[in-house]
Design a protein around this motif. Structure first.
Motif, PDB file in Angstrom:
ATOM      1  N   CYS A 656       0.831  -1.224   0.000  1.00 19.54           N
ATOM      2  CA  CYS A 656       0.000   0.000   0.000  1.00 19.54           C
ATOM      3  C   CYS A 656       0.853   1.256   0.000  1.00 19.54           C
ATOM      4  O   CYS A 656       0.320   2.370  -0.144  1.00 19.54           O
ATOM      5  N   GLN A 657       2.125   1.104   0.172  1.00 17.66           N
ATOM      6  CA  GLN A 657       3.078   2.200   0.189  1.00 17.66           C
ATOM      7  C   GLN A 657       2.844   3.161   1.342  1.00 17.66           C
ATOM      8  O   GLN A 657       3.397   4.259   1.357  1.00 17.66           O
ATOM      9  N   ASN A 658       2.058   2.740   2.343  1.00 22.70           N
ATOM     10  CA  ASN A 658       1.729   3.619   3.461  1.00 22.70           C
ATOM     11  C   ASN A 658       2.225   3.075   4.789  1.00 22.70           C
ATOM     12  O   ASN A 658       2.422   3.833   5.735  1.00 22.70           O
ATOM     13  N   HIS A 659       2.368   1.703   4.907  1.00 21.72           N
ATOM     14  CA  HIS A 659       2.714   1.077   6.175  1.00 21.72           C
ATOM     15  C   HIS A 659       3.874   0.097   5.976  1.00 21.72           C
ATOM     16  O   HIS A 659       4.214  -0.255   4.834  1.00 21.72           O
ATOM     17  N   THR A 660       4.482  -0.414   7.118  1.00 23.97           N
ATOM     18  CA  THR A 660       5.559  -1.422   7.081  1.00 23.97           C
ATOM     19  C   THR A 660       5.055  -2.711   7.725  1.00 23.97           C
ATOM     20  O   THR A 660       4.118  -2.711   8.537  1.00 23.97           O
ATOM     21  N   CYS A 661       5.718  -3.842   7.393  1.00 23.78           N
ATOM     22  CA  CYS A 661       5.315  -5.168   7.890  1.00 23.78           C
ATOM     23  C   CYS A 661       5.683  -5.279   9.366  1.00 23.78           C
ATOM     24  O   CYS A 661       6.842  -5.092   9.759  1.00 23.78           O
ATOM     25  N   MET A 662       4.708  -5.564  10.218  1.00 30.89           N
ATOM     26  CA  MET A 662       4.897  -5.709  11.652  1.00 30.89           C
ATOM     27  C   MET A 662       5.026  -7.171  12.085  1.00 30.89           C
ATOM     28  O   MET A 662       5.041  -7.472  13.267  1.00 30.89           O
ATOM     29  N   LYS A 663       5.162  -8.075  11.143  1.00 29.47           N
ATOM     30  CA  LYS A 663       5.284  -9.500  11.433  1.00 29.47           C
ATOM     31  C   LYS A 663       6.688  -9.822  11.952  1.00 29.47           C
ATOM     32  O   LYS A 663       7.645  -9.109  11.665  1.00 29.47           O
ATOM     33  N   GLU A 664       6.819 -10.962  12.740  1.00 29.56           N
ATOM     34  CA  GLU A 664       8.135 -11.391  13.188  1.00 29.56           C
ATOM     35  C   GLU A 664       8.960 -11.822  11.989  1.00 29.56           C
ATOM     36  O   GLU A 664       8.423 -12.126  10.916  1.00 29.56           O
ATOM     37  N   CYS A 665      10.267 -11.892  12.230  1.00 34.59           N
ATOM     38  CA  CYS A 665      11.202 -12.281  11.173  1.00 34.59           C
ATOM     39  C   CYS A 665      10.711 -13.512  10.452  1.00 34.59           C
ATOM     40  O   CYS A 665      10.483 -14.565  11.060  1.00 34.59           O
ATOM     41  N   HIS A 666      10.529 -13.416   9.140  1.00 35.77           N
ATOM     42  CA  HIS A 666       9.945 -14.513   8.370  1.00 35.77           C
ATOM     43  C   HIS A 666      10.606 -14.557   7.012  1.00 35.77           C
ATOM     44  O   HIS A 666      11.371 -13.666   6.613  1.00 35.77           O
ATOM     45  N   CYS A 684       4.838 -11.205   3.522  1.00 36.51           N
ATOM     46  CA  CYS A 684       4.627 -10.157   4.517  1.00 36.51           C
ATOM     47  C   CYS A 684       3.142  -9.927   4.744  1.00 36.51           C
ATOM     48  O   CYS A 684       2.294 -10.305   3.921  1.00 36.51           O
ATOM     49  N   LEU A 685       2.828  -9.258   5.858  1.00 40.08           N
ATOM     50  CA  LEU A 685       1.436  -8.969   6.180  1.00 40.08           C
ATOM     51  C   LEU A 685       0.851  -7.975   5.186  1.00 40.08           C
ATOM     52  O   LEU A 685       1.548  -7.075   4.708  1.00 40.08           O
ATOM     53  N   GLN A 686      -0.407  -8.116   4.876  1.00 38.93           N
ATOM     54  CA  GLN A 686      -1.133  -7.142   4.074  1.00 38.93           C
ATOM     55  C   GLN A 686      -1.658  -6.043   5.004  1.00 38.93           C
ATOM     56  O   GLN A 686      -1.931  -6.287   6.176  1.00 38.93           O
ATOM     57  N   CYS A 687      -1.818  -4.825   4.420  1.00 41.64           N
ATOM     58  CA  CYS A 687      -2.309  -3.714   5.225  1.00 41.64           C
ATOM     59  C   CYS A 687      -3.753  -3.988   5.622  1.00 41.64           C
ATOM     60  O   CYS A 687      -4.616  -4.232   4.779  1.00 41.64           O
ATOM     61  N   GLU A 688      -4.053  -4.030   6.933  1.00 42.88           N
ATOM     62  CA  GLU A 688      -5.378  -4.396   7.426  1.00 42.88           C
ATOM     63  C   GLU A 688      -6.265  -3.179   7.690  1.00 42.88           C
ATOM     64  O   GLU A 688      -7.403  -3.353   8.143  1.00 42.88           O
ATOM     65  N   GLU A 689      -5.792  -1.958   7.446  1.00 45.52           N
ATOM     66  CA  GLU A 689      -6.642  -0.781   7.648  1.00 45.52           C
ATOM     67  C   GLU A 689      -7.627  -0.650   6.495  1.00 45.52           C
ATOM     68  O   GLU A 689      -7.331  -1.021   5.357  1.00 45.52           O
ATOM     69  N   GLY A 690      -8.820  -0.092   6.791  1.00 45.33           N
ATOM     70  CA  GLY A 690      -9.838   0.053   5.771  1.00 45.33           C
ATOM     71  C   GLY A 690      -9.501   1.152   4.772  1.00 45.33           C
ATOM     72  O   GLY A 690      -8.780   2.101   5.069  1.00 45.33           O
ATOM     73  N   CYS A 703     -15.493   0.262   0.927  1.00 48.66           N
ATOM     74  CA  CYS A 703     -14.635  -0.533   0.038  1.00 48.66           C
ATOM     75  C   CYS A 703     -14.218  -1.795   0.782  1.00 48.66           C
ATOM     76  O   CYS A 703     -13.756  -1.753   1.934  1.00 48.66           O
ATOM     77  N   VAL A 704     -14.364  -2.934   0.118  1.00 53.82           N
ATOM     78  CA  VAL A 704     -14.078  -4.231   0.763  1.00 53.82           C
ATOM     79  C   VAL A 704     -12.591  -4.518   0.786  1.00 53.82           C
ATOM     80  O   VAL A 704     -12.151  -5.417   1.509  1.00 53.82           O
ATOM     81  N   LEU A 705     -11.805  -3.836   0.031  1.00 51.88           N
ATOM     82  CA  LEU A 705     -10.368  -4.098  -0.003  1.00 51.88           C
ATOM     83  C   LEU A 705      -9.680  -3.377   1.130  1.00 51.88           C
ATOM     84  O   LEU A 705     -10.136  -2.343   1.610  1.00 51.88           O
ATOM     85  N   PRO A 706      -8.545  -3.951   1.602  1.00 52.96           N
ATOM     86  CA  PRO A 706      -7.755  -3.198   2.581  1.00 52.96           C
ATOM     87  C   PRO A 706      -7.093  -1.995   1.913  1.00 52.96           C
ATOM     88  O   PRO A 706      -7.258  -1.762   0.715  1.00 52.96           O
TER      89      PRO A 706
END
Length: 897
Positions: A656-666, A684-690, A703-706
């Protein structure tokens, strides 16, 4: 009182002793004390406490009962201990100490044969048969009594057969001899019961013994010592002295072994003897092999008198001469080549020489010596042998004319014909004949035998089957059926003819082998189930059950081999290192999932273990490895080598070019075309904000997409709307209904079904689902009737509603109504009259009862009332009227139609 009995019971428990036997160093046993320090006095006044005077008798009885019970238990324990001691030392079937017993048995056997091998320089190979009997005396379960199929113990009295050397229990062989003599000398088979000396056979070899030979005392093998004492350093049932029994066949010498079971070995004495043909010089030889051959030609003259025996020096008479020569027959007419051993032979030609009478020739076949006188010369008898005639040999003897008078074949009557040639005819006189069994008589010709059809019911000698022979004279034949009873071995059946008494023991023997089959012991048939297999000294030859090429060395055995303790050394598949753990192909693992006890009353079962192959343990070699997110490098054990997480935050920029992946090292899959190392990968995690972007006008959904870059996609969610008739729910895409005009919305809201609304006339609307009010154009047909329901018509609903059309009754309807009303009035009038008459009758009856008539002569008042026509025929008029009404109604309904 209850407490007193509890103390008595506890005293009983303390009074019970335990007797155990433990082997001591001096081949004896040490008996522990039976009972304990409280054998006596464990229950008494002190244990019971102060006893009142009324309870003294019961307390004394309880004490006596407890003491008596203690004595019984003490005696039982002592008897059990004594039995344990006897079985420990005297039973031949008990397992001995392995290595110590082998050495002990070897010394006993060596001492038994030392005289034979040292003093006479005897050949040890000739002792094999005797050594086998001696070894069986020590072998567990080898010495078996064939009568009772039980082991022969060392402390039991035995008897040995002199024919087969089989050993039997003394009581068994005595009972066998007694039963055999009784069966043979039974009055059913012999009338001389008790007067003759009947023999009895050995159960195994059938060697017969006299009645006087029935064993009555227990002797050793050589017969010198009665009741030989038990000596653990001697052969069981042996006296330990020199045997000194005569050899068989007798040679004048005696056996030099110590008292032993089985046959004596061959005589080891040295004697000087010559060969069979007496040509060689005498040489010293063993007495058991003193007859020998020099292998030179025999040279003795044969029976033919012409040749000599050419065979090598041999025993016995010389064989017949094997040569062939030309020899004449006895009469000298023929010459043939025949064996020299049979010089006299006869041809098949008649002699043919002229007899001295000169009229006849000799009719004998090739014979020796003179032919003799003419058989027709001299005085000759007539055929009946009563008259004698002197006639030339050329004339036949005439008949004498007297009666024949020869005894016929029946042996009772004589021939009544005159003197005649040839045999007499059969006897045809009728006599009263008895059948062979003597039960029936019949008149019949004398020459015919008479056998009745009665079957003999006597028992044969087996005493199991009847004779069943027709007209039996009493000498019933022996039973010819097979015995077929199962022998004591439980493996074979008796093959003998049906007999009385016990069957002979099974003569078969069975080899009980070790697992590999190299060591075996021969036991009588039937003992193989209770005889322990012999102990084999060979190495176990089974192939290894694990992956090793060879297993650890151990002796031959039954059952599974012991677990392998060699290093596994398998190559691990993942890393290629060798497994250093012990072999684990057959590890014992506790079985799970077994039945659990349902309560404390159930005993918990023993844990079960199963053999299974376990995998090799993990490899522990350290190997450096980089984490999944490429944050650090750390050493890991070999079995855990692989991508691992360092537990740090990933930190890559999302799509989304707005957030970074907050997941553990993967793990992050890098794309070749992407040059940015901080860009998020597919893992990596997908952006979960609406999505915060505005929606198209009229769309109520977010909108149904994140969170995403670019424009939002069209809304494809389904809206739930009611149709025009408000019954069916319809699902329409949001974008369709928001972008449609009025007509399209009406079409989208139509369910395509018939309108369920009702018209003012009460019928359902015929139009498809529609908005607004329903049009009033009902064309459904309805039925209209006149007030009396006789006339019926079908008309359209809208016409009926508009014109208010109605149907009136006609003249016929009115006439039917009038008649029906008249009938009802007549019925009502008749019913009223009937009620009046009934009331009048009841009134008169009541008045008559009030006149004071006598009760015993009172009769039922009978009021004679004259019935009207309606009362007489009303039950007939009702059905007729009902039928008329029905016919009239049917006519009205169908006549109008």
């Amino acid at each position: 009182m209850e407490a007193s009995w509890r103390q008595v019971a506890s005293g009983r428990g303390r009074a019970r002793g335990r007797a155990t036997a433990a082997p001591s160093s001096g081949n004896g046993v040490h008996l522990r004390g039976v009972g304990g320090g409280r054998e006596k006095g464990s229950v008494g006044a002190a244990g019971l406490g102060p006893i009142p005077g009324g309870a003294a008798t019961s307390a004394a009885a309880a004490e006596l009962m407890s003491q008596k019970k203690f004595e019984e238990i003490k005696k039982a324990n002592q008897a059990a201990a004594k039995k344990l001691v006897e079985e420990h030392f005297n039973s031949s079937s008990e397992e001995e100490g392995d290595e110590d017993f082998e050495g002990k048995r070897g010394k006993i056997v060596a001492n038994t044969f030392i005289t034979y091998t040292t003093q006479t320089d005897g050949d040890v190979r000739e002792l094999e048969r005797t050594k086998q009997y001696v070894n069986e005396a020590f072998q567990a379960g080898a010495m078996t009594c064939l009568i009772c199929i039980a082991s022969v113990k060392r402390n039991q009295a035995v008897w040995s057969c002199s024919g087969c050397f089989c050993i039997f229990h003394m009581p068994c062989i005595q009972k066998w001899a007694k039963d055999s003599q009784f069966l043979v000398s039974s009055p059913l088979t012999d009338d001389d019961f008790g007067k003759r000396d009947y023999p009895w056979p050995c159960p195994k070899c059938r060697f017969e013994y006299k009645r006087s030979d029935t064993p009555s005392r227990y002797y050793c093998y050589c017969g010198k010592v009665e009741d030989p004492p038990l000596d653990p350093w001697l052969v069981p049932h042996s006296c330990g002295q020199v045997c000194e029994r005569d050899f068989k066949p007798p040679c004048g010498h005696k056996c030099l072994l110590l008292c032993h079971p089985g046959p004596c070995p061959p005589c080891p004495k040295m004697v000087t003897t010559t060969c069979y043909c007496k040509k060689a010089k005498p040489i010293p030889r063993r007495c058991s092999a003193k007859e020998w051959s020099c292998h030179l030609p025999c040279g003795r003259k044969l029976l033919c008198g012409q040749h000599k025996c050419e065979n090598p020096c041999h025993a016995g008479s010389c064989p017949p001469c094997p040569r062939v020569s030309r020899q004449k027959c006895v009469c000298g007419k023929q010459v043939a080549e025949r064996s020299c051993a049979s010089p006299l032979w006869h041809c098949d030609q008649v002699c043919g020489k002229t007899l001295p009478c000169g009229n006849h020739t000799c009719e004998q076949v090739c014979h020796v010596g003179a032919c003799g006188e003419c058989p027709r010369s001299g005085k000759r008898f007539c055929p009946c042998q009563k008259s004698k005639f002197s006639l030339p040999c050329t004339e036949d003897v005439p008949t004498c004319g007297d009666s024949c008078d020869k005894v016929l074949e029946c042996g009772i009557h004589r021939c009544s014909q005159r003197c005649h040639r040839g045999p007499c005819e059969t006897c045809r006189q009728e006599v009263e004949k008895h059948c062979r069994c003597g039960k029936h008589t019949k008149r019949m010709p004398c020459h015919k035998p008479y056998l009745c059809e009665t079957k003999c019911v006597k028992m044969r000698d087996c005493q199991k089957h009847q004779c069943r022979r027709k007209c039996c004279p009493g000498n019933c034949p022996p039973c010819d059926q097979n015995c077929g009873r199962t022998l004591g071995c439980r493996n074979h059946k008796c093959p003998s003819v049906c007999h009385r008494g016990s069957c002979y023991p099974c003569p078969e023997t069975v080899d009980v082998k070790c697992n590999c089959g190299n060591t075996k012991v021969t036991v009588p048939c039937g003992r193989e189930r209770t005889t322990r297999p012999p102990k084999c000294k060979e190495q176990c030859s089974r192939p290894p059950t694990c992956h090793h090429t060879s297993q650890e060395k151990h002796r031959c055995h039954f059952g599974c081999c012991p677990p392998c303790h060699q290093p596994c050394r398998k190559v691990l598949e993942k890393c290629g290192h060798l497994c250093p753990a012990p072999c684990h192909d057959q590890a014992l693992v506790k079985q799970t999932g077994r039945h659990q006890p349902s309560g404390p009353w159930e005993q918990p079962s023993e844990p079960a273990f199963i053999q299974t192959a376990l995998p090799c343990p993990p490899c522990q070699v350290p190997i450096p490895m980089e984490c999944l997110g490429k944050h650090e490098v750390s050493p890991l054990p070999c079995h855990t080598v692989g991508p691992y997480s360092c537990r740090r935050v990933c930190g890559r920029t999302l799509d989304c070019q707005n957030h970074t992946c907050m997941k553990e090292c993967h793990k992050v899959t890098e794309i070749d075309s992407c040059t940015d190392k901080n860009k998020a990968g597919p893992e990596c995690l997908q952006c979960e904000e609406g999505c915060s972007k505005s929606r198209p006008p009229g769309c109520p959904h977010p909108c149904v997409l994140p969170c995403h870059p670019g424009e939002c996609p069209p809304c494809v969610q389904m809206l739930r709307v009611k149709c025009h008739c408000k019954i069916t729910s319809l699902y329409v895409e949001c974008r369709k209904i928001t972008t449609a005009d009025v007509n399209e919305k009406n079409l989208l809201s139509c369910c395509k079904n018939q309108c369920p609304k009702e018209l003012p006339c009460g019928h359902r609307c015929k139009e498809m689902c529609h908005p607004g009010e329903c049009p009033f154009n009902c064309n459904q047909k309805v039925k209209l009737r006149c007030p009396c329901k006789r006339i019926k018509k079908e008309l359209q609903c809208n016409k009926v509603r508009e014109n208010q059309i109605s149907i009136e009754c006609d003249i016929t309807c009115k006439e039917m109504k009038r008649k029906a009303s008249e009938i009802k009035e007549a019925e009502a009038k008749a019913a009223l009259e009937e009620e009046k008459r009934r009331q009048q009758a009841e009134l008169e009856a009541f008045e008559n009862r009030l006149k004071g008539r006598r009760k015993k002569n009172r009769k039922r008042d009978e009021v004679a009332v004259e019935l009207t026509l309606w009362q007489k025929y009303k039950y007939h008029l009702f059905p007729v009227c009902a039928v008329l009404v029905l016919v009239f109604a049917w006519y009205i309904v169908h006549g109008v139609d």
